[in-house]
Write a protein that holds these residues in place. Structure first.
Motif, PDB file in Angstrom:
ATOM      1  N   GLU A  32      14.099 -10.913  15.780  1.00  0.00           N
ATOM      2  CA  GLU A  32      13.577 -11.445  16.762  1.00  0.00           C
ATOM      3  C   GLU A  32      14.107 -10.873  18.119  1.00  0.00           C
ATOM      4  O   GLU A  32      13.502 -10.682  19.316  1.00  0.00           O
ATOM      5  CB  GLU A  32      13.791 -13.077  16.937  1.00  0.00           C
ATOM      6  CG  GLU A  32      12.951 -13.879  15.867  1.00  0.00           C
ATOM      7  CD  GLU A  32      13.438 -15.169  15.682  1.00  0.00           C
ATOM      8  OE1 GLU A  32      14.171 -15.806  16.635  1.00  0.00           O
ATOM      9  OE2 GLU A  32      13.060 -15.770  14.520  1.00  0.00           O
ATOM     10  N   GLN A  33      15.342 -10.753  18.235  1.00  0.00           N
ATOM     11  CA  GLN A  33      16.068 -10.510  19.517  1.00  0.00           C
ATOM     12  C   GLN A  33      16.202  -8.968  19.767  1.00  0.00           C
ATOM     13  O   GLN A  33      17.109  -8.388  20.568  1.00  0.00           O
ATOM     14  CB  GLN A  33      17.402 -11.169  19.551  1.00  0.00           C
ATOM     15  CG  GLN A  33      17.335 -12.724  19.428  1.00  0.00           C
ATOM     16  CD  GLN A  33      16.874 -13.294  20.589  1.00  0.00           C
ATOM     17  OE1 GLN A  33      17.092 -12.741  21.705  1.00  0.00           O
ATOM     18  NE2 GLN A  33      16.281 -14.497  20.573  1.00  0.00           N
ATOM     19  N   SER A  85      26.175 -14.617  22.193  1.00  0.00           N
ATOM     20  CA  SER A  85      26.218 -16.271  22.033  1.00  0.00           C
ATOM     21  C   SER A  85      25.086 -16.911  22.081  1.00  0.00           C
ATOM     22  O   SER A  85      24.618 -17.875  21.158  1.00  0.00           O
ATOM     23  CB  SER A  85      27.054 -16.709  23.293  1.00  0.00           C
ATOM     24  OG  SER A  85      26.397 -16.416  24.375  1.00  0.00           O
ATOM     25  N   LEU A  86      24.027 -16.331  22.495  1.00  0.00           N
ATOM     26  CA  LEU A  86      22.616 -17.024  22.358  1.00  0.00           C
ATOM     27  C   LEU A  86      22.093 -16.653  20.978  1.00  0.00           C
ATOM     28  O   LEU A  86      21.633 -17.968  20.512  1.00  0.00           O
ATOM     29  CB  LEU A  86      21.606 -16.265  23.567  1.00  0.00           C
ATOM     30  CG  LEU A  86      20.013 -16.734  23.194  1.00  0.00           C
ATOM     31  CD1 LEU A  86      20.085 -18.352  23.678  1.00  0.00           C
ATOM     32  CD2 LEU A  86      19.192 -15.888  24.161  1.00  0.00           C
ATOM     33  N   PHE A 128      24.001 -16.535  18.546  1.00  0.00           N
ATOM     34  CA  PHE A 128      24.762 -17.483  17.381  1.00  0.00           C
ATOM     35  C   PHE A 128      24.069 -19.044  17.513  1.00  0.00           C
ATOM     36  O   PHE A 128      24.228 -19.850  16.811  1.00  0.00           O
ATOM     37  CB  PHE A 128      26.121 -17.445  17.855  1.00  0.00           C
ATOM     38  CG  PHE A 128      26.764 -16.279  16.804  1.00  0.00           C
ATOM     39  CD1 PHE A 128      27.002 -16.278  15.481  1.00  0.00           C
ATOM     40  CD2 PHE A 128      27.081 -15.108  17.671  1.00  0.00           C
ATOM     41  CE1 PHE A 128      27.452 -15.288  15.011  1.00  0.00           C
ATOM     42  CE2 PHE A 128      27.740 -13.826  16.950  1.00  0.00           C
ATOM     43  CZ  PHE A 128      27.600 -14.265  15.371  1.00  0.00           C
ATOM     44  N   ALA A 129      23.872 -19.252  19.169  1.00  0.00           N
ATOM     45  CA  ALA A 129      23.412 -20.650  19.242  1.00  0.00           C
ATOM     46  C   ALA A 129      22.198 -20.931  18.720  1.00  0.00           C
ATOM     47  O   ALA A 129      22.109 -22.030  17.878  1.00  0.00           O
ATOM     48  CB  ALA A 129      23.180 -20.823  20.809  1.00  0.00           C
ATOM     49  N   ILE A 130      21.360 -19.896  18.402  1.00  0.00           N
ATOM     50  CA  ILE A 130      20.000 -20.317  17.824  1.00  0.00           C
ATOM     51  C   ILE A 130      20.388 -20.397  16.253  1.00  0.00           C
ATOM     52  O   ILE A 130      19.947 -21.161  15.665  1.00  0.00           O
ATOM     53  CB  ILE A 130      19.159 -18.877  18.208  1.00  0.00           C
ATOM     54  CG1 ILE A 130      18.731 -18.997  19.482  1.00  0.00           C
ATOM     55  CG2 ILE A 130      18.134 -18.879  17.421  1.00  0.00           C
ATOM     56  CD1 ILE A 130      18.033 -17.539  20.036  1.00  0.00           C
ATOM     57  N   VAL A 161      23.120 -21.418  14.741  1.00  0.00           N
ATOM     58  CA  VAL A 161      23.517 -22.706  14.485  1.00  0.00           C
ATOM     59  C   VAL A 161      22.567 -23.877  14.640  1.00  0.00           C
ATOM     60  O   VAL A 161      22.502 -24.845  13.778  1.00  0.00           O
ATOM     61  CB  VAL A 161      24.733 -22.922  15.648  1.00  0.00           C
ATOM     62  CG1 VAL A 161      25.422 -24.529  15.368  1.00  0.00           C
ATOM     63  CG2 VAL A 161      25.801 -22.012  15.208  1.00  0.00           C
ATOM     64  N   ALA A 162      21.461 -23.638  15.753  1.00  0.00           N
ATOM     65  CA  ALA A 162      20.385 -24.624  15.732  1.00  0.00           C
ATOM     66  C   ALA A 162      19.621 -24.693  14.358  1.00  0.00           C
ATOM     67  O   ALA A 162      19.263 -25.791  13.717  1.00  0.00           O
ATOM     68  CB  ALA A 162      19.638 -24.354  16.887  1.00  0.00           C
ATOM     69  N   ARG A 163      19.051 -23.192  13.978  1.00  0.00           N
ATOM     70  CA  ARG A 163      18.438 -23.022  12.745  1.00  0.00           C
ATOM     71  C   ARG A 163      19.155 -23.731  11.401  1.00  0.00           C
ATOM     72  O   ARG A 163      18.421 -24.134  10.687  1.00  0.00           O
ATOM     73  CB  ARG A 163      17.799 -21.909  12.561  1.00  0.00           C
ATOM     74  CG  ARG A 163      17.024 -21.334  13.877  1.00  0.00           C
ATOM     75  CD  ARG A 163      15.961 -20.609  13.571  1.00  0.00           C
ATOM     76  NE  ARG A 163      15.344 -20.129  14.743  1.00  0.00           N
ATOM     77  CZ  ARG A 163      14.839 -19.075  15.036  1.00  0.00           C
ATOM     78  NH1 ARG A 163      15.064 -17.881  14.376  1.00  0.00           N
ATOM     79  NH2 ARG A 163      14.208 -18.768  16.146  1.00  0.00           N
ATOM     80  N   GLU A 190      21.166 -25.889  11.511  1.00  0.00           N
ATOM     81  CA  GLU A 190      21.365 -27.305  11.470  1.00  0.00           C
ATOM     82  C   GLU A 190      19.760 -27.998  10.788  1.00  0.00           C
ATOM     83  O   GLU A 190      19.805 -28.892  10.192  1.00  0.00           O
ATOM     84  CB  GLU A 190      21.465 -27.935  12.877  1.00  0.00           C
ATOM     85  CG  GLU A 190      21.660 -29.535  12.989  1.00  0.00           C
ATOM     86  CD  GLU A 190      21.673 -29.991  14.452  1.00  0.00           C
ATOM     87  OE1 GLU A 190      21.732 -29.351  15.214  1.00  0.00           O
ATOM     88  OE2 GLU A 190      21.983 -31.275  14.589  1.00  0.00           O
ATOM     89  N   ASP A 191      18.895 -27.157  11.123  1.00  0.00           N
ATOM     90  CA  ASP A 191      17.426 -27.845  10.886  1.00  0.00           C
ATOM     91  C   ASP A 191      17.390 -27.722   9.171  1.00  0.00           C
ATOM     92  O   ASP A 191      16.717 -28.350   8.588  1.00  0.00           O
ATOM     93  CB  ASP A 191      16.417 -26.920  11.494  1.00  0.00           C
ATOM     94  CG  ASP A 191      16.373 -27.432  12.996  1.00  0.00           C
ATOM     95  OD1 ASP A 191      16.731 -28.403  13.314  1.00  0.00           O
ATOM     96  OD2 ASP A 191      15.695 -26.821  13.648  1.00  0.00           O
ATOM     97  N   PHE A 248      36.042 -21.126  16.516  1.00  0.00           N
ATOM     98  CA  PHE A 248      34.813 -20.656  16.042  1.00  0.00           C
ATOM     99  C   PHE A 248      35.485 -19.418  15.250  1.00  0.00           C
ATOM    100  O   PHE A 248      36.261 -18.687  15.308  1.00  0.00           O
ATOM    101  CB  PHE A 248      34.170 -19.887  17.093  1.00  0.00           C
ATOM    102  CG  PHE A 248      32.727 -19.775  17.000  1.00  0.00           C
ATOM    103  CD1 PHE A 248      31.529 -20.567  17.195  1.00  0.00           C
ATOM    104  CD2 PHE A 248      32.122 -18.501  16.409  1.00  0.00           C
ATOM    105  CE1 PHE A 248      30.451 -20.463  16.847  1.00  0.00           C
ATOM    106  CE2 PHE A 248      30.843 -18.126  16.183  1.00  0.00           C
ATOM    107  CZ  PHE A 248      30.091 -19.118  16.138  1.00  0.00           C
TER     108      PHE A 248
END
Lengths: 83, 476
Positions: free
Chosen positions: A17-18, A38-39, A41-43, A45-47, A49-50, A65
């Motif tokens: 995607e990126q 970092s963006l 990795f943020a994505i 971690v969010a995915r 979590e889902d 980290f």
């Protein structure tokens, strides 16, 4: 069950995607050399979590980290083992 | 607190609301008698001004500070017609006011008496006299003799950015943006999805009343489907609501039964997708979007069918001066509220007379666009994201009915962008949903930088709308 499969799948999807080029995803890959920022990795971690219903970083006391991909996977596996 | 805030001297001479309604009736003697109609009651304008609707002697209301608490919007309209020019202050309670807040409101506004239509008198403090707004279709008593005062109209702000405040206007300021052309004889029937007890709906009510035009009103909890069905046979010509109201109305196929010649949006950002949808749904109708707020009053209207507004509005002369500072739209206007009620509420305008709207503006070419609210910014690792900018992109996708972009906490970047999406067709299959998700993401990636692209997209059946008709935003 290890989080490995989910983590690798999401990393590949996010890199796609990126438009990032990934090196070989080996356990000793330093995350800072992964081509993901970092963006990304943020994505990730969010995915995760889902998917896995855990966010080990929100619960981590020291905010440390993981440095390598292997440590990152182990980090999730530890939390999943007690979840 | 009584009399703590004198209004400009010139306003003392302005005709009051009932005088303005009589003027309108005189101007259109041959037109069908205009009415207010809320589905339960139909009240002709000459009855509206023919007497008082309040079961109180004149001395109980003249020069007093009154709290108008009603179950039905129409009752509030009756009270306003009876009391403007008589009471010193009318505080109009919005539909969603928590009755537990009444004592605070009464103290902040220096209330002398309550005017109501309610069975809820038990919630009123016993120390404050309460007077009923009569039921029925005719005023019960002779009209109050005007007291020669410019009554204060106090309205609750929507509280988008925290606790609601009570902003004080007067009739002259509230009606300043209304241009009435009495030479237009085509029958006009107004309706609004707004509640007339808030600024946006009150604007429409005053437009109808001072123009001598009938108005169809909705009363909670009337479902929108029922209201639209009620509007269909009544010759509706002018209809106003927020973009959220309109998206909802189009989903309910309002365009199949209504033929307005004027469609108006305000209260939220009107993005290009909703303007285009309305132009398609109502061919031949004028589609206008207006910028207004309870604090600053009516700012301006945009009539060219395009989102945003021309940059040269910033240099226009007139009752409203616009300015952009630090990206935020500021207005200096004779239509702005004079003050807030309550001791610690601060001033409406700054020392230079400008009201900071908190609405953020971005210039693209020779046009200015609203990008969101200062308070709604999502901070992704130090980068600012306006939810509304992303929603505008998502809403352009044909399969999307409406979307809400919000913050999702992240241990790494602090926050991430997440989107809730309502599909135009709720019955699509799983495979198609996947394709729609991809098309939304592709549209976002094409139009937005990476950190603004939603990291998660959730499909939902509906999005909550607040009592003021706006998409409910919970700021994380």
């Amino acid at each position: 069950m290890s989080a490995r499969a989910a983590i690798l799948r999401h990393i590949e999807a996010i890199a796609d995607e990126q438009t990032r080029r990934l090196p070989t995803l080996s356990d000793d890959l330093e995350l800072r050399d992964s081509g993901l920022d970092s963006l990304c990795f943020a994505i990730l971690v969010a995915r995760l979590e889902d998917d896995l219903a855990v966010d080990p970083f929100l619960d981590a006391d020291d905010g440390a980290f993981p440095e390598t991909l292997g440590e990152f996977i182990a980090f999730y596996d530890r939390v999943l083992a007690v979840a | 607190m009584t009399g703590s805030s004198p209004l400009p001297e010139a306003h003392l001479l302005a005709p009051n609301l009932s005088a303005r309604i009589r003027q309108a009736l005189d101007q259109r003697p041959s037109a069908p008698p205009p009415v207010l109609d809320d589905g339960a009651r139909v009240i002709q304008f000459d009855a509206l001004v023919g007497g008082t609707w309040i079961a109180a002697p004149r001395e109980a209301v003249a020069g007093r500070h009154l709290l108008i608490v009603t179950d039905r919007p129409l009752s509030a309209a009756l009270a306003l017609c009876s009391l403007d020019g008589v009471a010193a202050r009318m505080v109009i309670c919005p539909p969603d006011l928590n009755m537990a807040q009444l004592p605070d409101v009464i103290a902040a506004a220096g209330i002398d008496a309550i005017v109501h239509d309610s069975g809820q008198t038990g919630a009123f403090p016993v120390a404050v006299p309460a007077y009923a707004i009569d039921a029925g279709t005719k005023a019960g008593r002779p009209a109050y003799e005007a007291a020669g005062v410019a009554t204060q109209w106090a309205l609750f702000t929507s509280g988008t950015t925290g606790a609601p405040k009570i902003a004080v206007h007067d009739l002259a300021g509230l009606t300043d943006a209304i241009q009435i052309d009495f030479s237009v004889t085509a029958p006009t029937v107004w309706a609004t999805f707004y509640d007339v007890r808030r600024f946006g709906g009150l604007q429409m009510l005053l437009r109808a009343l001072t123009g001598g035009h009938s108005m169809m009103m909705t009363s909670p909890p009337e479902p929108m489907d029922d209201f639209i069905a009620r509007l269909a046979p009544c010759g509706l010509t002018h209809l106003a609501g927020t973009p959220s109201h309109w998206r909802s109305a189009l989903r309910r196929k309002a365009h199949e039964v209504l033929r307005p010649r004027y469609v108006r949006l305000s209260g939220e950002i009107a993005d290009q997708s909703v303007l285009d949808s309305l132009a398609r749904a109502f061919p031949g109708a004028a589609v206008a979007h207006a910028y207004a707020s309870t604090e600053a009053g009516v700012g301006f209207e945009v009539n060219d069918g395009l989102a945003g507004f021309p940059a040269d509005y910033l240099t226009r002369r007139g009752p409203v001066t616009l300015q952009v500072r630090d990206g935020s739209l500021r207005l200096r206007s004779s239509r702005a509220a004079h003050l807030y009620l309550g001791g610690d509420a601060g001033a409406v305008a700054g020392a230079d007379g400008f009201v900071d709207s908190g609405d953020l503006i971005e210039q693209r070419g020779d046009r200015l666009y609203f990008v969101g609210r200062a308070s709604g910014v999502i901070n992704v690792g130090g980068l600012k994201v306006h939810p509304e900018e992303i929603e505008a992109v998502i809403n352009q996708c044909p399969a999307v009915q409406i979307s809400l972009v919000k913050s999702r906490r992240s241990p790494i970047t602090g926050a991430l962008v997440a989107a809730d999406v309502v599909l135009a067709d709720p019955d699509v299959g799983a495979e198609e949903t996947l394709a729609i998700r991809l098309s939304i993401l592709n549209a976002c990636r094409e139009a937005l930088t990476a950190y603004k692209v939603p990291t998660t997209i959730r499909f939902v059946d509906d999005l909550p709308i607040t009592a003021s008709g706006k998409l409910e935003r919970r700021h994380a």
